[in-house]
Enzyme design. Structure first.
Site, mmCIF file in Angstrom:
data_model
loop_
_atom_site.group_PDB
_atom_site.id
_atom_site.type_symbol
_atom_site.label_atom_id
_atom_site.label_comp_id
_atom_site.label_asym_id
_atom_site.label_seq_id
_atom_site.Cartn_x
_atom_site.Cartn_y
_atom_site.Cartn_z
ATOM 1 N N GLU A 94 112.064 -77.879 91.378
ATOM 2 C CA GLU A 94 111.325 -76.765 91.976
ATOM 3 C C GLU A 94 111.318 -76.778 93.507
ATOM 4 O OE1 GLU A 94 110.136 -74.208 90.551
ATOM 5 O OE2 GLU A 94 110.146 -74.734 88.433
ATOM 6 N N SER A 365 78.053 -64.912 45.007
ATOM 7 C CA SER A 365 76.758 -65.390 44.510
ATOM 8 C C SER A 365 75.873 -65.981 45.593
ATOM 9 C CB SER A 365 76.981 -66.431 43.409
ATOM 10 O OG SER A 365 77.577 -65.834 42.269
#
Length: 693
Positions: A94, A365
């Protein structure tokens, strides 16, 4: 002669004037440059990301995470906590002259310009790490001259105000590595399951190549491209003298051990809860997204870090991570309404969809206790009310419609009472109950308890056919646990600005009594039977060493376990996102998750029985007749009732049917078992039962 001699003098004057103008221009340029540099040096930079990001704090006031525009948390580390190999790899690819330039690589920029001119388009860039950092910290990625000018100014300021090591450290903590990983620590843990300090050469070279194209060079998306760029970086490191050629070749041959894509992100704290709080702050408290992201706010929440950890551990242990099965767990303190833990799915990195808030799943339920609470509140039914569990065709809507429910496995129990129906999750009994008291009363009770989702007032409501969210279920069951008092669900306690000034503070909890305490307690006693022998939660009873009440629920696509202790009301859901049916084994995962969480979350809290309110009586009854037990009854069971609804007749199915004494006493003795037992006896019964278990 005169004309010829005058010409050189004119030329000399022009040259002197030009030279003076050139010197003056140079001096003006230097003065302007100096003034600009002085101005930039004095002018403060915009606050760094971690300074402006609002923070989320837990119930103890500790910072858990930050709010960010990208929705992800960073985990910053110091430069000495990053592998030197990763640092060298990054600089090699870089910014080779990072430690020698002043923020700009002028030669590199010149080369890039020539290459772009030759190609007729932009093929190369020459941004230094400092320029990239300035862009990531303060600017967008739009390609305009205004943005480039601002980038240059911020680059100069960064170079003036920070050392090279500080700039490099900020860059490595800020850069994006794909798949939601910002910063090298998050990337190292995501891709390789290790800290940034432990990266080897092959791993470092691979990761250093990702930021150039986080999608294209991701080893998850394009492994071949990632490996090719790894080779380029290794060659650059050799060229820089960072490594030897033999080391590069060895690293290139190394077989990388990548974590499976989407593996759980351990660096993000309570991400589903963070997103929930974010939506609350923006939608309900009307604080803008921009202010939340970059306003430096402190958002104090109700989340208990230990309970949150227990929730995440229970989900992690209870789910099959090779499956697409999803889950949700949300737990509320019934005494305050404070949300103490929230898990919205198995893997936030793979999917940020918060299932704890989804109002599209049928509770099955697990909804029945809400109906039974409505039934008990009418005082038309008690825990001993009998219905016949058998195949039944129900008529409703003035006999214009019919409904025929079935029990799981077509198992029918005959004449049973409410306690047995709750423990066995009997559907026929449930529909008989809603037909008796009316579906409208059940729907009204659900709304009063915190169910905001639309409910259909039909017989099937008894079986949980109207979709709700796990948060709603935890809130509703909290009402039962809190003696019928509804506390508003609260997640945010207060918000302060960057200066500590109070922007919002939650009202002090002031509950509303939505059902009488006696009814809530009687239902609680019935629901404790779910974890006893014959109950649907019996298989996890041994995991919980404290009084607990709850209810399981199963549909074709959903599995539930909703329950509570005096301190926590918790809902657990499991199911698939795509509407797939769940297998029986999948549906049963909810109960162990509930049990594991409850026990671990309360491991430092002494077991407590549910407090007994006024208006409750407990009496011994004969299980067969449902009447007051006598000395002749071979079996006696202590049952709890709302005062005034307990049975008054003595059992007449054994011998004389007269009031009798305790077992072994003479029939003419005192009739203690027939008299209503005082509340202390029920308390002692609870203590003894939990001690023995």
């Amino acid at each position: 002669m005169t004309r010829d001699s005058a010409t050189p003098k004119v030329r000399k004057r022009r040259l002197r004037l030009f030279f003076r103008l050139l010197v003056a221009s140079a001096l003006l340029f230097l003065l302007a440059a100096g003034a600009l540099l002085g101005y930039l040096y004095q002018k403060p930079l915009p606050p760094l990301g971690d300074d402006v990001r609002s923070r989320l704090l837990d119930a103890r006031g500790n910072v858990m995470t930050t709010f960010t525009t990208d929705g992800r948390s960073r985990e910053p580390v110091e430069l000495n906590q990053i592998s030197p190999l990763l640092i060298k790899a990054t600089l090699a690819v870089e910014d080779r002259k990072f430690y020698n330039h002043i923020g700009f690589d002028l030669k590199g920029m010149g080369r890039a310009v020539l290459a772009n001119v030759e190609a007729g388009r932009r093929t190369q860039g020459a941004s230094t790490l400092t320029q990239q950092l300035a862009r990531n910290l303060y600017l967008t990625h739009e390609k305009t001259w205004t943005r480039k000018a601002k980038e240059a100014l911020y680059t100069l300021q960064l170079e003036m105000k920070y050392t090279k090591d500080e700039i490099l450290n900020m860059y490595l903590n800020e850069i994006y590595y794909g798949h939601g990983a910002y910063g090298i620590e998050a990337a190292a843990r995501m891709y390789f399951g290790k800290a940034a300090a432990d990266l080897d050469l092959a791993e470092s070279a691979l990761l250093a190549g990702v930021p150039k194209g986080p999608t294209y060079y991701s080893p998850y998306n394009h492994l071949d491209s990632a490996l090719k760029r790894q080779g380029i970086i290794l060659a650059a490191m050799v060229d820089m003298g960072d490594i030897k050629e033999s080391q590069a070749q060895e690293a290139a041959k190394e077989k990388l051990k990548l974590n499976p894509q989407g593996q759980k992100d351990t660096t993000v704290a309570a991400p589903f809860f963070r997103d929930y709080v974010r939506s609350l702050v923006i939608d309900s408290l009307h604080i803008s997204s921009e202010e939340l992201d970059r306003g430096g706010l402190n958002v104090y929440t109700t989340l208990d870090p230990d309970m949150q950890q227990a929730a995440e551990a229970a989900v992690d242990q209870g789910m099959d991570h090779s499956s697409e099965l999803e889950t949700a767990l949300v737990s509320v303190d019934p005494r305050t309404g404070y949300v103490k833990a929230m898990v919205g799915g198995t893997n936030y990195r793979a999917s940020a969809f918060n299932h704890a808030l989804v109002k599209t799943r049928q509770p099955g339920s697990s909804f029945k206790p809400i109906m039974y609470l409505a039934a008990l509140s009418t005082k038309e039914m008690t825990g001993l009310s009998i219905f016949n569990s058998q195949p039944t065709l129900f008529h409703y809507d003035n006999n214009r419609k019919t409904y025929q429910p079935r029990n799981f496995g077509d198992k029918y129990l005959g004449e049973i009472n409410m306690r047995q129906a709750i423990a066995a999750s009997d559907n026929i009994y449930a529909v008989n109950t809603i037909m008796k008291i009316g579906a409208d009363k059940v729907a009204a009770m659900a709304v009063a308890m915190g169910i905001d989702s639309p409910l259909q007032s039909v017989p099937s409501l008894a079986l949980g056919t109207s979709p709700v969210s796990p948060l709603e279920m935890a809130s509703a069951f909290a009402v039962i646990a809190n003696g019928g008092v509804k506390q508003p669900v609260t997640a945010v306690l207060k918000i302060t600005d960057a200066g500590g000034h109070l922007l919002y503070e939650a009202p002090q909890p002031q509950g509303r009594q939505v059902v009488e305490p006696a009814a809530a307690y009687v239902l609680t006693r019935l629901m404790e039977g779910v974890f006893e022998s014959g109950g649907t939660g019996n298989r996890v009873a041994s995991m919980i060493k404290r009084p607990v009440a709850g209810k399981t629920g199963t549909t074709d696509t959903d599995g539930w376990m909703v329950g509570f202790t005096p301190e926590l009301s918790t809902a657990v859901w499991v199911g698939y996102d795509k509407g797939r049916d769940i297998a029986t084994a999948d549906g049963r995962r909810a109960a162990p998750i509930f049990a594991g969480f409850t026990e671990q979350a309360l491991e430092n809290v002494p077991p407590k029985i549910f407090p007994i309110p006024d208006g409750v009586v407990s009496v011994y009854v004969d299980p067969l007749s449902g009447k007051l037990a006598t000395a002749d009854c071979p079996e006696k069971k202590l049952e709890t009732f709302i005062s005034g609804t307990e049975p008054t007749e003595y059992c007449d199915q054994h011998n004389s049917g007269e009031p009798g004494a305790s077992p072994g006493s003479h029939p003419s003795g005192p009739a203690e078992p027939a008299d209503p037992v005082k509340e202390e006896h029920s308390l002692w019964n609870n203590i003894k039962r939990w001690w023995m278990n």
